[in-house]
Enzyme design. Structure first.
Site, short mmCIF file in Angstrom:
data_model
loop_
_atom_site.label_atom_id
_atom_site.label_comp_id
_atom_site.label_asym_id
_atom_site.label_seq_id
_atom_site.Cartn_x
_atom_site.Cartn_y
_atom_site.Cartn_z
N ARG A 26 0.81 -1.22 0.00
CA ARG A 26 0.00 0.00 0.00
C ARG A 26 0.85 1.28 0.00
O ARG A 26 0.43 2.31 0.51
CB ARG A 26 -0.98 0.01 1.19
CG ARG A 26 -1.85 -1.25 1.30
CD ARG A 26 -2.70 -1.51 0.09
NE ARG A 26 -3.55 -0.41 -0.26
CZ ARG A 26 -4.77 -0.19 0.24
NH1 ARG A 26 -5.26 -1.01 1.11
NH2 ARG A 26 -5.49 0.84 -0.14
N ARG A 30 -1.56 6.14 -0.18
CA ARG A 30 -1.99 6.43 1.18
C ARG A 30 -1.30 7.58 1.85
O ARG A 30 -1.93 8.52 2.31
CB ARG A 30 -1.80 5.17 2.04
CG ARG A 30 -2.91 4.18 1.81
CD ARG A 30 -2.85 3.07 2.81
NE ARG A 30 -4.16 2.43 2.96
CZ ARG A 30 -4.36 1.34 3.67
NH1 ARG A 30 -3.36 0.77 4.31
NH2 ARG A 30 -5.57 0.83 3.76
N ARG A 39 -4.91 13.03 -6.17
CA ARG A 39 -6.24 12.49 -5.83
C ARG A 39 -7.29 13.60 -5.81
O ARG A 39 -8.44 13.39 -6.21
CB ARG A 39 -6.12 11.81 -4.47
CG ARG A 39 -7.38 11.34 -3.82
CD ARG A 39 -7.90 10.05 -4.40
NE ARG A 39 -8.93 9.51 -3.54
CZ ARG A 39 -10.12 10.05 -3.37
NH1 ARG A 39 -10.44 11.15 -4.02
NH2 ARG A 39 -11.01 9.51 -2.55
N ASP A 76 -6.91 -1.51 -7.56
CA ASP A 76 -7.48 -2.12 -6.36
C ASP A 76 -7.83 -3.56 -6.68
O ASP A 76 -8.03 -3.92 -7.85
CB ASP A 76 -8.73 -1.37 -5.89
CG ASP A 76 -9.09 -1.76 -4.45
OD1 ASP A 76 -8.52 -1.18 -3.52
OD2 ASP A 76 -9.92 -2.67 -4.27
N TYR A 153 -16.06 -10.09 -0.63
CA TYR A 153 -16.64 -8.78 -0.95
C TYR A 153 -17.87 -8.92 -1.85
O TYR A 153 -18.85 -8.18 -1.69
CB TYR A 153 -15.61 -7.88 -1.63
CG TYR A 153 -14.59 -7.28 -0.68
CD1 TYR A 153 -14.94 -6.21 0.15
CD2 TYR A 153 -13.31 -7.79 -0.60
CE1 TYR A 153 -14.01 -5.66 1.02
CE2 TYR A 153 -12.38 -7.24 0.27
CZ TYR A 153 -12.73 -6.19 1.08
OH TYR A 153 -11.83 -5.65 1.95
O1 1CP Z 1 -2.09 1.56 -1.91
C1 1CP Z 1 -1.45 1.22 -2.91
O2 1CP Z 1 -0.26 0.89 -2.94
C2 1CP Z 1 -2.16 1.33 -4.23
C3 1CP Z 1 -2.74 0.12 -4.75
C4 1CP Z 1 -3.79 -0.58 -3.89
C5 1CP Z 1 -3.69 -1.92 -3.47
C6 1CP Z 1 -2.49 -2.85 -3.60
C7 1CP Z 1 -5.08 -0.09 -3.50
C8 1CP Z 1 -5.60 1.26 -3.72
N1 1CP Z 1 -5.76 -1.15 -2.94
C9 1CP Z 1 -4.93 -2.25 -2.89
C10 1CP Z 1 -5.25 -3.59 -2.40
C11 1CP Z 1 -6.47 -3.82 -1.59
N2 1CP Z 1 -7.69 -3.19 -1.67
C12 1CP Z 1 -6.59 -4.86 -0.64
C13 1CP Z 1 -5.50 -5.87 -0.37
C14 1CP Z 1 -4.42 -5.35 0.51
C15 1CP Z 1 -4.81 -5.08 1.93
O3 1CP Z 1 -5.22 -6.03 2.62
O4 1CP Z 1 -4.67 -3.92 2.34
C16 1CP Z 1 -7.88 -4.81 -0.10
C17 1CP Z 1 -8.47 -5.70 0.96
C18 1CP Z 1 -8.57 -3.76 -0.75
C19 1CP Z 1 -9.99 -3.35 -0.58
C20 1CP Z 1 -10.09 -1.93 -0.24
N3 1CP Z 1 -9.97 -0.92 -1.13
C21 1CP Z 1 -10.27 -1.36 1.05
C22 1CP Z 1 -10.38 -2.15 2.35
C23 1CP Z 1 -11.78 -2.17 2.81
C24 1CP Z 1 -12.01 -3.17 3.93
O5 1CP Z 1 -12.82 -4.06 3.73
O6 1CP Z 1 -11.36 -3.04 4.99
C25 1CP Z 1 -10.30 0.03 0.91
C26 1CP Z 1 -10.52 1.07 1.95
C27 1CP Z 1 -10.08 0.31 -0.48
C28 1CP Z 1 -9.96 1.63 -1.13
C29 1CP Z 1 -8.66 1.97 -1.72
N4 1CP Z 1 -7.85 1.11 -2.46
C30 1CP Z 1 -6.72 1.79 -2.88
C31 1CP Z 1 -6.84 3.13 -2.38
C32 1CP Z 1 -5.85 4.22 -2.65
C33 1CP Z 1 -8.04 3.22 -1.67
C34 1CP Z 1 -8.60 4.45 -0.97
C35 1CP Z 1 -9.68 5.04 -1.79
C36 1CP Z 1 -9.64 6.53 -1.82
O7 1CP Z 1 -8.59 7.13 -2.20
O8 1CP Z 1 -10.69 7.09 -1.54
#
Ligand code: 1CP
Length: 341
Positions: A26, A30, A39, A76, A153
């Protein structure tokens, strides 16, 4: 194109490296103010992920700013359900939400196997642009969710603490569950192959919700499908990160993948014993360790490195970096890994 820094790929294959490579799960979306600036120029996460030039820009930011040894494509795991016909929304501060869920045979009939090149063209384009801009500086990691995590999901419709509806499905409708898992698996194989064709140098499978299944169900409903993916992808090295699946480490050693990710609850020496010498291990500093002061971070990182020392290792956190971590503290973690002898 020849990579100038191929530490990650050599470490994955178990070859000798001058030092241990380091990147952060991540890392792209972030913690960086530079990310937030990009963003804010768009309507939200989905528009950013679907605009290849911008996705490429935020993918490369951590390479420039943090000095990591790999980029991970900005996307994602939930792009797969959408490509199969189940759209999602990203609700600000709450995470993903699916207006429709998949809970019956008639829901299943509305889904298709995703074709990586067409249904996910924006990711493929972003990978090609990123590779061009990276110009061989570091490898690019492609990724997908594990079928079980994506299933969770799609059935639940959002994130959840317990994923009880998805787990209910495994008990009440195992035949339906296997059909949906197979559909996700076939889509994921197409998608990862398309990512590699477009230039991804290594792919990682995120099983973020592995830890909510028991050992027997994990074998049947998750590892079986991860095995299919690992067997089908022969074009690039594979990493499997199954968060919380401490009980599956011995089984995972049989996967045809090069690297296994450890979370921070998993003991390093114990994991090496269970997994054996033939896999690279990735991880596994507690992401909360980066809330410490610089000396504490250095000490925690050195302690981690000492436990991995002498065996195949890619340094990382034990899960994604938390959004409120100071990038300066991330840099201390990275520099400490780079300086470690
Ligand atoms: O962050 C990075 O390096 C960019 C790429 C990336 C990756 C590898 C994003 C962007 N998401 C992910 C993987 C991801 N997404 C996982 C697997 C890794 C982990 O366990 O953290 C999972 C479970 C998700 C699902 C997801 N997407 C969540 C989790 C929700 C939950 O159930 O707890 C969330 C909050 C997101 C949103 C998301 N994905 C990525 C970003 C930058 C964001 C935030 C959205 C925004 O900017 O509003």
């Amino acid at each position: 194109m020849q990579l100038q820094n191929d530490l990650l790929l050599r470490a994955a294959r178990g070859e000798k490296t001058e030092r241990t490579p380091v990147w952060l799960m991540r890392q792209a979306g972030r913690i960086l103010p530079e990310y937030r600036a990009v963003r804010e120029s768009v309507s939200g996460f989905i528009e950013l992920a679907q605009t290849p030039e911008l996705a490429a820009e935020v993918t490369i930011q951590p390479v420039d700013i943090l000095g990591v040894d790999a980029a991970i494509i900005f996307s994602d795991i939930l792009v797969i359900p959408e490509a199969m016909g189940l759209p999602y929304e990203m609700v600000e501060k709450r995470g993903p939400w699916f207006p429709q869920t998949v809970r019956s045979e008639s829901d299943l009939k509305k889904l298709r196997v995703a074709d990586g090149d067409n249904d996910l063209k924006y990711v493929i384009d972003a990978i090609q642009i990123t590779k061009k801009h990276l110009n061989g500086r570091v490898p690019l990691i492609g990724f997908a969710g594990a079928p079980w995590t994506i299933f969770a999901y799609m059935v639940e419709g959002s994130g959840s603490k317990t994923f009880s509806k998805s787990r209910e499905m495994l008990y009440r409708e195992p035949v339906f569950s296997h059909k949906l898992l197979q559909l996700i698996t076939d889509s994921t194989i197409n998608y990862l192959k398309a990512q590699i064709r477009a230039g991804a140098d290594l792919v990682q499978i995120f099983d973020s919700w592995a830890g909510i299944l028991g050992p027997k169900q994990y074998e049947e409903f998750s590892l079986r499908y991860i095995t299919q993916i690992c067997d089908a992808i022969t074009e690039a090295p594979k990493t499997v990160f199954a968060k919380g699946a401490f009980f599956a480490r011995e089984s995972m050693s049989k996967l045809s993948c090069e690297t296994i990710g450890l979370d921070w609850n998993m003991g390093i020496e114990e994991s090496r014993r269970l997994i054996g010498p033939t896999k690279t291990l990735q991880g596994n500093l507690d992401p909360a360790a980066l809330y410490g002061n610089p000396d504490q971070i250095r000490q925690a990182t050195i302690e981690m490195m000492e436990q991995f020392k002498g065996s195949r290792h890619i340094a990382n956190l034990g899960h994604g970096v938390y959004p409120d971590i100071d990038p300066e503290m991330v840099k201390i973690f990275i520099q400490t890994v780079k300086d470690f002898q």
